[in-house]
Structures are given as C-alpha cells and as structure tokens.
Design an enzyme around this catalytic site. Sequence first.
Site, PDB file in Angstrom:
ATOM      1  N   SER A 149      -2.082  -8.999 -14.015  1.00 46.10           N
ATOM      2  CA  SER A 149      -1.509  -8.189 -15.093  1.00 46.10           C
ATOM      3  C   SER A 149      -1.885  -8.735 -16.459  1.00 46.10           C
ATOM      4  O   SER A 149      -2.098  -9.942 -16.643  1.00 46.10           O
ATOM      5  CB  SER A 149       0.015  -8.167 -14.961  1.00 46.10           C
ATOM      6  N   GLY A 153       0.791  -1.233   0.000  1.00 38.88           N
ATOM      7  CA  GLY A 153       0.000   0.000   0.000  1.00 38.88           C
ATOM      8  C   GLY A 153       0.818   1.276   0.000  1.00 38.88           C
ATOM      9  O   GLY A 153       0.244   2.366  -0.124  1.00 38.88           O
ATOM     10  N   ILE A 211       0.627   1.950  -7.314  1.00 35.81           N
ATOM     11  CA  ILE A 211      -0.795   1.637  -7.419  1.00 35.81           C
ATOM     12  C   ILE A 211      -1.408   1.463  -6.040  1.00 35.81           C
ATOM     13  O   ILE A 211      -2.504   1.962  -5.762  1.00 35.81           O
ATOM     14  CB  ILE A 211      -0.999   0.375  -8.275  1.00 35.81           C
ATOM     15  N   TYR A 231       8.392 -12.572 -14.984  1.00 39.92           N
ATOM     16  CA  TYR A 231       7.378 -11.784 -14.296  1.00 39.92           C
ATOM     17  C   TYR A 231       5.981 -12.269 -14.668  1.00 39.92           C
ATOM     18  O   TYR A 231       5.121 -12.472 -13.800  1.00 39.92           O
ATOM     19  CB  TYR A 231       7.545 -10.309 -14.644  1.00 39.92           C
ATOM     20  N   ASP A 238       7.493  -7.732   5.447  1.00 39.11           N
ATOM     21  CA  ASP A 238       7.576  -8.427   4.166  1.00 39.11           C
ATOM     22  C   ASP A 238       6.411  -9.403   4.061  1.00 39.11           C
ATOM     23  O   ASP A 238       6.115 -10.128   5.013  1.00 39.11           O
ATOM     24  CB  ASP A 238       8.912  -9.173   4.099  1.00 39.11           C
ATOM     25  N   VAL A 239       5.772  -9.451   2.900  1.00 38.42           N
ATOM     26  CA  VAL A 239       4.642 -10.354   2.720  1.00 38.42           C
ATOM     27  C   VAL A 239       5.081 -11.812   2.786  1.00 38.42           C
ATOM     28  O   VAL A 239       4.259 -12.720   2.946  1.00 38.42           O
ATOM     29  CB  VAL A 239       3.924 -10.036   1.391  1.00 38.42           C
TER      30      VAL A 239
END
Length: 340
Positions: free
Chosen positions: A112, A8, A12, A172, A48-49
């Site tokens: 994406s 966040g 974006i 990616y 960190d996720v």
Amino acid sequence: MRILVTGGAGFIGSHVVERLAAAGHEVRVLDLVPVEGVEADVEAVEGDVRDAAAVARALAGMDAVCHQAAKVGLGLDLDDAPDYVGRNDLGTAVLLAAMGRAGIGRLVLASSMVVYGEGSAHCAEHGEVVPGPRPVEALAAGRFEPPCPRCGRDVTPGRITEEAAPDPRNVYAATKLAQEHLAGAWARATGGVATALRYHNVYGPRMPLDTPYAGVAAIFRSMLRAGQAPRVFEDGGQRRDFIHVHDVAAANLTALAREGVGLRAYNVATGTPHTVGEMATALSRAYGGPKPIVTGEYRLGDVRHITASAARLTEELGWRAEVGFTEGMGEFAEGVVEAL
C-alpha cells in the site's frame, strides 16, 4: 501457471482472480468467506491465512501466490492493533513459511501507499523534504497543509517514487511495511521472487460499503445513494491517486511474470493526482446528486498528500493504467453496490 489468491473473495482479490483466470491461469482461492459473484471457474478453500493447516491445503500443487488477504483501513483506535498485526503480519509469516516448505518461489504481495507516510514535497529553500505528522493544533485551526520540517514554509507536493524512505504513520501502515520486510526475508532465504505492489487509492465494482474500513469513494457513493451530499473532510484539497481496480488486477497479472530474485516494490497508480474534493464532485455529477459539503473535519493519522510516480512499473514491466478518472468515476457512480 497454478496460482493461489489469498483474500480472493474480497474487493481487489476477486478482480485479481478474474483477471488471472481470463489469462488462462488455474486459480485457487483461500478466504474466510465463500467466493461469490466472481466471473471465473475457480477452486475455493475456506480458511484463515493464519491457520497453517488451511494454508498448506491451499498451497498444494500451486506455482505462485498473489497475497491479497489483509485487514485494511486506518482502524478506529489502538485497540485494533493486535487484530491488524495478527491478520496482516502473522498471516503473512504463516503463508511464507508454508511456501518455503512447499518449494513455491513466486509471490505477489498487495502492499500500500500508506508505507510512505506523507509523501514527498518540495521546499523553495531546502529542496526535496518529507513533511512530518500534522499536529492536532494545526488541524483544529484549519491549517491542513504540512509545512517544510526545516523552515516551516509552505511546500509543493510531489509524486513519490519507490526509493523514498518508508514512514508509516498508523498501525495499518506499519503492518503493510512489515509484510514487505517479511517478503524480502523470505525471498533472500529461499531465492524466491517477491513483488510488492503498493496500491494507491483503489476504487471500482464490488468496493465495500461505508464501514469504518471502506474507502472514501465508497463512503461518498453511499451518501449519494441515500440522497445525501458527500461530506468532504478538511478543505477537500487532499491529493490522491485514484486507481481503478481493473488496472490493479492487471498489475498483479503483470507482476507474476517479473524476472529476477529478491524483493522489488512498485507503485500501482495512474501518475495523475486528483483531490478528494474533485473526486467527490465527479461522483456527485455522475450520479446526479447533491453537491459535496466541505466540513473542515479531520482524522488524526490521515496524510495530506500522497501521490505517486508509476514510472518503475511502466518501464520495467510494461504496465500502465488504462481506466481514466472521469470514465472510472462515472462507472463507479452508476454501478450496482455490492457488499462483500
């Protein structure tokens, strides 16, 4: 609703945070860096996720998650692969496992357009086809348009829909598709609602500067601010769908209200394609800078055309893009550069 936004503090993600808070939601952010420049009163958890303990702290008391955290861009070479897979796929797996333990059943995933590969095209003889990767020999010779994979003739690019078979063509892209598969598995196992938003070419305020992972719009803008002409690869005819970050944030807000269990994917796009050359020209004109230079250079792994139909998101959830191309590029050209 109490919503966790991973990533966040980023480009974006920060706009998603602002849009959710403005709509009256209680927002918490999980990010590696502090949340700065966001016009909203939000709680922040630095972490960190991939860290299960940090994720558990961040999820406490939440009702839903907007998962924006990711390593983005094509990457420089295959040495980047472990970092992409770790941040994007392992991070998503850690998050989903923690959501399952916490009983949180609503997820909006930042996916994406890259999952599609080249996109759809029409051949006069064979109808709808999916062009294959462009060989380096063709690119080096300046043959940038991908031919029909069956007859080798020219094809007309079309707008891809969510039913198209995925065809990721770089690390990616592969990690973004894997995120969707993980979200689908989580939804089936828990009865949760997972909504994958397939962002097209996002631009707007707070876009990162000209790092190897910045978007082409940001790179062109940095060139203009330095008094340089934007350098356009290939012949500038690459078709893209440029979507303003404010519209992307609105799509996240809309997606949170989706009904029905399981995974559902949506294109987040304007539905109106423009070429990279047109985008460079629009930025140059708005900024009053030098005209773009078409270089003929190329990058392996880039696709030639990828534009979308956003009909599913409009018809099912009532979202539609509101920021026009000329308006958005003008604002982007004049905006203050903010490095995140």
